[in-house]
Scaffold this active site. Sequence first.
Site, PDB file in Angstrom:
ATOM      1  N   ALA A 103       0.789  -0.947  -0.141  1.00  0.00           N
ATOM      2  CA  ALA A 103       0.220  -0.067   0.176  1.00  0.00           C
ATOM      3  C   ALA A 103       0.947   1.198  -0.280  1.00  0.00           C
ATOM      4  O   ALA A 103       1.598   1.268   1.113  1.00  0.00           O
ATOM      5  CB  ALA A 103      -1.081  -0.023   1.600  1.00  0.00           C
ATOM      6  N   GLN A 105       0.966   5.849  -1.879  1.00  0.00           N
ATOM      7  CA  GLN A 105       0.398   6.457  -3.043  1.00  0.00           C
ATOM      8  C   GLN A 105       1.881   5.698  -3.737  1.00  0.00           C
ATOM      9  O   GLN A 105       3.317   6.999  -3.464  1.00  0.00           O
ATOM     10  CB  GLN A 105       0.281   7.956  -2.661  1.00  0.00           C
ATOM     11  CG  GLN A 105       0.060   9.232  -3.578  1.00  0.00           C
ATOM     12  CD  GLN A 105       0.934   9.266  -4.823  1.00  0.00           C
ATOM     13  OE1 GLN A 105       0.663   8.703  -5.534  1.00  0.00           O
ATOM     14  NE2 GLN A 105       2.023  10.252  -3.945  1.00  0.00           N
ATOM     15  N   GLU A 149      13.479   3.989  -7.264  1.00  0.00           N
ATOM     16  CA  GLU A 149      13.408   5.789  -6.908  1.00  0.00           C
ATOM     17  C   GLU A 149      13.827   6.300  -6.447  1.00  0.00           C
ATOM     18  O   GLU A 149      14.332   6.814  -5.842  1.00  0.00           O
ATOM     19  CB  GLU A 149      11.869   6.242  -7.162  1.00  0.00           C
ATOM     20  CG  GLU A 149      10.914   5.965  -8.245  1.00  0.00           C
ATOM     21  CD  GLU A 149      11.219   7.110  -9.206  1.00  0.00           C
ATOM     22  OE1 GLU A 149      11.607   7.919  -9.186  1.00  0.00           O
ATOM     23  OE2 GLU A 149      11.610   6.569 -10.732  1.00  0.00           O
ATOM     24  N   TYR A 171       7.511  11.379  -3.779  1.00  0.00           N
ATOM     25  CA  TYR A 171       7.746   9.386  -3.807  1.00  0.00           C
ATOM     26  C   TYR A 171       8.743   9.062  -3.713  1.00  0.00           C
ATOM     27  O   TYR A 171       8.558   7.945  -2.613  1.00  0.00           O
ATOM     28  CB  TYR A 171       7.233   9.414  -4.858  1.00  0.00           C
ATOM     29  CG  TYR A 171       7.100   7.649  -5.616  1.00  0.00           C
ATOM     30  CD1 TYR A 171       5.984   7.438  -3.923  1.00  0.00           C
ATOM     31  CD2 TYR A 171       7.869   7.331  -6.002  1.00  0.00           C
ATOM     32  CE1 TYR A 171       5.404   6.153  -4.589  1.00  0.00           C
ATOM     33  CE2 TYR A 171       7.472   6.178  -5.587  1.00  0.00           C
ATOM     34  CZ  TYR A 171       7.013   4.929  -5.429  1.00  0.00           C
ATOM     35  OH  TYR A 171       6.752   3.439  -5.260  1.00  0.00           O
ATOM     36  N   HIS A 201       7.924  -2.299 -12.879  1.00  0.00           N
ATOM     37  CA  HIS A 201       7.139  -3.290 -13.670  1.00  0.00           C
ATOM     38  C   HIS A 201       5.435  -2.955 -13.702  1.00  0.00           C
ATOM     39  O   HIS A 201       4.691  -1.070 -13.326  1.00  0.00           O
ATOM     40  CB  HIS A 201       6.739  -3.836 -11.722  1.00  0.00           C
ATOM     41  CG  HIS A 201       5.866  -2.510 -11.382  1.00  0.00           C
ATOM     42  ND1 HIS A 201       7.732  -2.091 -10.147  1.00  0.00           N
ATOM     43  CD2 HIS A 201       5.223  -1.843  -9.955  1.00  0.00           C
ATOM     44  CE1 HIS A 201       6.920  -0.856  -9.239  1.00  0.00           C
ATOM     45  NE2 HIS A 201       5.648  -1.573  -9.554  1.00  0.00           N
ATOM     46  N   ARG A 207      -2.954   3.522 -15.672  1.00  0.00           N
ATOM     47  CA  ARG A 207      -3.644   4.795 -15.920  1.00  0.00           C
ATOM     48  C   ARG A 207      -1.921   5.150 -16.426  1.00  0.00           C
ATOM     49  O   ARG A 207      -1.233   4.789 -16.725  1.00  0.00           O
ATOM     50  CB  ARG A 207      -3.743   5.587 -14.723  1.00  0.00           C
ATOM     51  CG  ARG A 207      -4.952   5.912 -13.517  1.00  0.00           C
ATOM     52  CD  ARG A 207      -5.297   6.495 -12.589  1.00  0.00           C
ATOM     53  NE  ARG A 207      -4.839   6.672 -11.412  1.00  0.00           N
ATOM     54  CZ  ARG A 207      -4.307   7.342 -10.901  1.00  0.00           C
ATOM     55  NH1 ARG A 207      -4.684   8.535 -11.081  1.00  0.00           N
ATOM     56  NH2 ARG A 207      -3.139   7.520 -10.116  1.00  0.00           N
ATOM     57  N   PHE A 211       5.049   6.594 -16.559  1.00  0.00           N
ATOM     58  CA  PHE A 211       5.846   6.582 -17.787  1.00  0.00           C
ATOM     59  C   PHE A 211       5.942   5.737 -18.641  1.00  0.00           C
ATOM     60  O   PHE A 211       5.519   5.747 -20.399  1.00  0.00           O
ATOM     61  CB  PHE A 211       7.587   6.578 -17.477  1.00  0.00           C
ATOM     62  CG  PHE A 211       8.120   6.694 -18.153  1.00  0.00           C
ATOM     63  CD1 PHE A 211       8.808   8.017 -18.791  1.00  0.00           C
ATOM     64  CD2 PHE A 211       9.301   5.101 -18.271  1.00  0.00           C
ATOM     65  CE1 PHE A 211       9.388   7.485 -19.871  1.00  0.00           C
ATOM     66  CE2 PHE A 211      10.162   5.296 -19.553  1.00  0.00           C
ATOM     67  CZ  PHE A 211      10.049   6.235 -20.101  1.00  0.00           C
TER      68      PHE A 211
END
Length: 222
Positions: A103, A105, A149, A171, A201, A207, A211
């Site tokens: 879980a 954002q 990241e 993030y 992945h 959506r 990228f």
Amino acid sequence: MEIGRLVEQALREEKEICKKDILDTLSPLAEEVKINNTYGELMIINAAFLVEKDRESEFDQKVGELGEKYKDKIKFKQLDLIHNCDFGSLIKEEKIDEIYHLAAQSSVGYSFKEPHETIKDNFNITVNLIDQVRLSGRDIKFYNSVSSEIYGNQTNLPITEQSLLNPTSPYALSKAFSYQIGQYYRKAYDMFICNGILFNHESELRRGEFFINKVINECINI
């Protein structure tokens, strides 16, 4: 032996029917859906749904309907992961042995628009989950999903687990916190915590602003 194979095949088919029904019911209400691998024979679906706030009540209603429909086969549990009380109770009720923490954002672009929300929520979810595992006293295996990241722009390639953290977005910073939380609890409390550092992945349900989706859509439009 043949009967055993037929029973196994029938169970797999029933599992797929349940999975499809759940996805067909909930996916239209979500902005993003992540389908992950299932673990063990008892797990029917392992998915995360990102739902807009104004559709939460509708989504909750559908989950409730599915829970009633499959009450003899599947347990649906909705939790407030930001606040620790719900999850601690679930650990005790279900005698959980393994947890796969996916879980978050997870949009880098959105994190620039809402850095405070991204960092606060991603940090709080991870520390609350892990600390509730610690407080439970149970011998639980905990998988903590982290992102590549956290390494940012690296000049020394290839990237390894020894590479320096260099987050370049809110993030990425939140995931660096998550990574270090996992390390801290593992060392300080001798807990079984695995940090899984995930690189690219994809899913067909993602959506368009991610990228790879952008690249594919642009290639199609050329």
